[in-house]
Write an enzyme that holds these catalytic residues in place. Structure first.
Site, PDB file in Angstrom:
ATOM      1  N   PRO A 167       5.033   5.519   3.030  1.00 35.59           N
ATOM      2  CA  PRO A 167       5.780   6.175   2.096  1.00 35.59           C
ATOM      3  C   PRO A 167       5.846   7.006   2.371  1.00 35.59           C
ATOM      4  O   PRO A 167       7.099   8.332   2.873  1.00 35.59           O
ATOM      5  CB  PRO A 167       5.025   6.300   0.952  1.00 35.59           C
ATOM      6  CG  PRO A 167       3.959   5.442   1.086  1.00 35.59           C
ATOM      7  CD  PRO A 167       3.415   5.155   2.250  1.00 35.59           C
ATOM      8  N   ASP A 168       4.549   8.337   3.494  1.00 35.57           N
ATOM      9  CA  ASP A 168       5.472   9.320   4.529  1.00 35.57           C
ATOM     10  C   ASP A 168       6.726   9.347   5.202  1.00 35.57           C
ATOM     11  O   ASP A 168       7.400   9.983   5.427  1.00 35.57           O
ATOM     12  CB  ASP A 168       4.552  10.292   4.873  1.00 35.57           C
ATOM     13  CG  ASP A 168       3.482  10.952   3.196  1.00 35.57           C
ATOM     14  OD1 ASP A 168       4.186  11.750   2.619  1.00 35.57           O
ATOM     15  OD2 ASP A 168       2.208  10.411   3.179  1.00 35.57           O
ATOM     16  N   VAL A 169       6.693   8.489   5.777  1.00 36.97           N
ATOM     17  CA  VAL A 169       6.941   7.695   7.518  1.00 36.97           C
ATOM     18  C   VAL A 169       8.433   7.490   6.919  1.00 36.97           C
ATOM     19  O   VAL A 169       9.666   8.115   7.246  1.00 36.97           O
ATOM     20  CB  VAL A 169       6.707   6.668   7.878  1.00 36.97           C
ATOM     21  CG1 VAL A 169       7.287   6.655   9.123  1.00 36.97           C
ATOM     22  CG2 VAL A 169       5.147   7.611   8.600  1.00 36.97           C
TER      23      VAL A 169
END
Length: 396
Positions: A167-169
């Site tokens: 999700p962050d990437v």
């Protein structure tokens, strides 16, 4: 060749992973990124379980190529300096909880009213509204709420968290994509943009195939698609990870349940079998070291690769990495942004900054004399780093 974003200035108000990933990508493309941190440093400096010489791997991993200034936005003089910086920026990126930037006086509406050409990007966990909007969230929370935990692991088993913070990437990359599109549009319109995205929607977007299957199954009244389970005693896919005789693992990338029976040295009791299952294959692969099976795979159609540890993936001199000289760690190898172009642009060669390492330099650029910086530092409004400065360097 000039870097694609040469001349673009980014004010980075982000912390932890998704926002810093976005701004590091912009820095790798040549933008000047000024990272604004509170006097104690952004939270990514003190989070995570891996440290190098007292530096968090989370911070080191996502903050290459930036300059750091440290000031307190809750102090009027600190806010005034930040607003002056924003007035000279092309892009502002922040990932505070919804409402925080507005309370501090650095929200999109305020800044874009003053600077209509500004591109303002917000990355949040859940977006500006909805039942979760005000809640903090990290990668495991998003994986749980997005359904990705349920989709990971063996069918019928417990939910499993992915080892990579997807999700962050994905949010970092999509935020950078939105910013690049806004920069391109501004060249024609002369107008800035407000860009918003959140981790939950980003993870759902990354699961487009799974969401499509689940939605189709729901529309037809059928159960969501899951991997087929072969009846007892019937040949099934043996694709998966296995531990070999030396304790090392390999991935068998085949749906051919006869792979083991085709092996010349398959082992007693298997060479004549027409049906095998995962249990039999696992027992077979434990009889020999991994290298034996890798060598053998060439004679039976391939489809076998080693499962590598992170320490095995990259070797010294790899084109996938670049090396920076960190002031406290020394030689620091990092993964290069995997975008190749012809003709190429020069990679940024500046290490992740110390807290406030460039405060004094940036304040000089804003017109503040040393005496004024010293006064604000004595009052706790800013923080400087008086040790050796590292100028931005580009590999020739």
């Amino acid at each position: 060749m000039n870097r694609p974003l040469a001349g673009v200035r980014v004010l980075d108000l982000t912390h932890f992973v998704a926002g810093p990933w976005c701004t590091m990508l912009l820095a790798d493309l040549g933008a000047e990124v000024i990272k604004l941190e509170p006097p104690g440093g952004e939270i990514g400096r003190s989070m995570g379980s891996v440290y190098a010489a007292g530096e968090s791997a989370i911070f080191l991993g996502f903050n290459r190529g930036k300059r750091s200034i440290s000031l307190d936005l809750k102090q009027p003089e600190g806010l005034a300096a930040a607003l002056k910086l924003a007035g000279q920026a092309d892009v502002v990126v922040q990932n505070f909880r919804p409402g925080t930037a507005e309370r501090l006086g650095i929200g999109a509406e305020d800044l874009r009213a003053r600077h209509p050409q500004l591109i303002y990007c917000t990355v949040s966990a859940f977006g500006p509204d909805g039942p979760y909007a005000s809640r903090p969230a990290n990668d495991p929370v998003i994986q749980a709420l997005s359904g990705s935990m349920s989709a990971t692991g063996q069918a019928g088993g417990k939910p499993v968290r992915m080892g990579v913070s997807l999700p962050d990437v994905a949010a970092g990359v999509l935020a950078a994509t939105g910013i690049l599109a806004a920069i391109l549009r501004r060249t024609d319109s002369g107008k800035g943009s407000t860009i918003e995205l959140n981790l939950l929607d980003t993870q759902l977007y990354a699961q487009t195939d799974l969401i499509t299957a689940a939605a189709s199954a729901g529309a037809s009244g059928a159960a969501a698609a899951e991997p087929e389970q072969a009846p007892e005693g019937v040949s099934a896919s043996i694709r998966g990870a296995y531990v070999c005789g030396d304790g090392l693992s390999l991935w068998l990338d085949t749906d051919d349940a006869h792979w083991a029976t085709q092996a010349p040295s398959a082992g007693a009791g298997m060479s004549g079998e027409s049906r095998v299952n995962r249990k039999q294959v696992a027992a077979l692969l434990r009889t020999q070291p991994r290298e034996h099976w890798l060598d053998l795979s060439g004679s039976v159609g391939g489809g076998v690769v080693p499962v590598l540890a992170l320490s095995d993936v990259l070797t010294d001199g790899s084109d996938r990495t670049l090396e920076v000289q960190h002031p406290t760690i020394g030689r620091l190898r990092q993964v290069r942004t995997p975008v190749a172009a012809d003709p190429p642009w020069l990679p940024v060669d500046i290490p992740p900054p110390r807290i406030g390492e460039h405060t004094r330099d940036v304040f000089h650029e804003l017109g503040f004399p040393d005496t004024e910086v010293d006064r604000m530092e004595a009052l706790g409004i800013v923080r400087t780093d008086s040790t050796t400065n590292n100028e931005i360097r580009f590999k020739e």
